[in-house]
Design a protein around this motif. Structure first.
Motif, mmCIF file in Angstrom:
data_model
loop_
_atom_site.group_PDB
_atom_site.id
_atom_site.type_symbol
_atom_site.label_atom_id
_atom_site.label_comp_id
_atom_site.label_asym_id
_atom_site.label_seq_id
_atom_site.Cartn_x
_atom_site.Cartn_y
_atom_site.Cartn_z
ATOM 1 N N ARG A 1 54.517 6.663 42.379
ATOM 2 C CA ARG A 1 55.683 7.479 42.017
ATOM 3 C C ARG A 1 55.552 7.861 40.537
ATOM 4 O O ARG A 1 56.148 7.244 39.663
ATOM 5 C CB ARG A 1 56.966 6.700 42.296
ATOM 6 N N GLN B 1 59.104 1.833 36.454
ATOM 7 C CA GLN B 1 58.369 1.926 37.711
ATOM 8 C C GLN B 1 56.933 1.457 37.547
ATOM 9 O O GLN B 1 56.362 0.835 38.449
ATOM 10 C CB GLN B 1 58.405 3.364 38.224
ATOM 11 N N ALA C 1 54.235 2.970 40.009
ATOM 12 C CA ALA C 1 53.757 4.147 39.293
ATOM 13 C C ALA C 1 52.521 3.768 38.515
ATOM 14 O O ALA C 1 52.350 2.597 38.105
ATOM 15 C CB ALA C 1 54.827 4.698 38.351
#
Length: 296
Positions: A51, A95, A101
Motif C-alpha cells: 500500500r 504503514q 507499504a
C-alpha cells in the motif's frame, strides 16, 4: 533340512521398484525423489499488494507545497498541499512500519517537503504582512504629507492673496522686481472735449508709481489699471485733451521710476469708494488690488 519359501512370499531386497507401493505415499527416508523436480511455489491469487499510495501522494503534495510556497504571490495556496503531505506521509510511514507499504523513504520525503512548504509559506506570510504594513504606513505618511502640503499651500495662497490686497498708498512688489504704489485717487476735472465722462458723474485721477528694484530692465506690457466703483462696477476711462493722463508703457531700467496717471468717471451714488486693479504684465503676473474710501 529347511524348506525354502515359495516364490510369491519372497520380499524384495534392495531398492524397491515401486510396483507395489502407494504412489501417493511419501518416499521412505533417505530415498531420492523419483521423477522431475517440483514447480516453484506460487503465492495464491488475492495476496495483499504493498500500500504505497500514501507515500506517493505525500511526496507529490510536499513537492507541490514547496513550489507554491516559493512564489510570494502563491504562498497562501501552499499550506493545503503541505498539510496534506504531512498527513499522508505520516500515514505512509506508519504503514511502512507495519509492513504493509514498501516506500517509507518516499513517505518520509513527503513529510519533510510538507514541513518545508509550511515553513516557507509561513515565512512568506510574515514577509508579506510586514511588507503590507510598511506600505500602509508609507501611504499614510504620504497622505499626511500631502494634506500638510495642501494645507500649507492653501495658507500660502491665502497669504499671497491677502498680500495682494492693499490700501491706497501702500506698495506691492511683483515677482519681476517692479514695486508698484497706487496713490489715493484725487478729483479730476475733465475739459469740455472729454470722452467717457457723463454729466453728474464724479471724475477721479489715479496715479500709479512703478520702481524697478531688480538688476535688469523690465517691460511694462499692460500699464492700464482697472477701476471699480463702490458697487463693483467698472468705471469708465476718461480721455480728454488736457494731456494730464500718462499711460505706463515701455521698459523701466534698474533703479528707475515710472509714473502713470489715469482719469476715471464714477456714478455719483457709487463714488464713495473705489478699487484699483493693476499688474505690469497681465499675462504673466497676478493683479494686485488697492482700495479705500474717496474724499469729497
Amino acid at each position: 533340512m529347511s524348506v525354502p519359501a515359495p516364490p510369491g512370499d519372497q520380499q524384495p531386497t534392495g531398492r524397491p521398484d515401486g510396483a507395489g507401493r502407494d504412489p501417493w505415499a511419501p518416499p521412505p527416508p533417505g530415498a531420492e525423489p523419483v521423477g522431475p523436480a517440483p514447480y516453484p511455489v506460487v503465492a495464491p491469487w488475492g495476496a495483499p499488494q504493498p500500500r504505497n499510495g500514501m507515500g506517493i501522494s505525500a511526496l507529490v503534495l510536499g513537492f507541490t507545497g514547496v513550489v507554491l510556497a516559493a512564489f510570494i504571490v502563491l504562498f497562501w495556496l501552499a499550506w493545503l498541499p503541505a498539510v496534506l503531505a504531512l498527513i499522508f506521509g505520516g500515514i505512509g510511514i506508519s504503514q511502512a512500519r507495519k509492513g504493509v507499504a514498501t516506500n517509507r523513504g518516499m513517505a518520509l520525503a513527503g513529510v519533510l517537503l510538507g514541513g518545508l512548504g509550511l515553513l516557507i509559506s509561513t515565512a512568506s506570510l510574515i514577509f508579506t504582512v510586514v511588507l503590507v504594513d510598511k506600505a500602509i504606513d508609507h501611504a499614510r505618511t504620504e497622505i499626511k504629507e500631502a494634506k500638510a502640503s495642501a494645507q500649507a499651500s492653501r495658507k500660502a495662497e491665502a497669504a499671497a492673496e491677502k498680500a495682494r490686497h492693499l490700501a491706497f498708498g501702500e506698495t506691492y512688489t511683483f515677482s519681476d522686481g517692479l514695486k508698484v504704489t497706487v496713490g489715493k485717487p484725487v478729483p479730476f476735472t475733465p475739459d469740455e472735449f472729454a470722452n467717457g465722462h457723463a454729466e453728474g458723474n464724479k471724475a477721479i485721477e489715479v496715479t500709479v508709481t512703478v520702481v524697478n528694484t531688480g538688476e535688469k530692465r523690465v517691460r511694462i506690457k499692460t500699464g492700464l489699471p482697472d477701476v471699480s466703483d463702490a458697487d463693483g462696477a467698472s468705471a469708465e476711462l476718461v480721455i480728454d485733451g488736457s494731456g494730464r493722463q500718462k499711460v505706463l508703457d515701455g521698459y523701466v531700467l534698474p533703479g528707475r521710476t515710472m509714473v502713470g496717471a489715469y482719469a476715471f468717471s464714477l456714478p455719483p451714488k457709487a463714488a464713495g469708494r473705489a478699487e484699483v486693479e493693476f499688474s505690469p504684465d497681465a499675462m504673466e503676473l497676478d493683479d494686485a488690488y488697492w482700495s479705500g474710501r474717496l474724499g469729497h
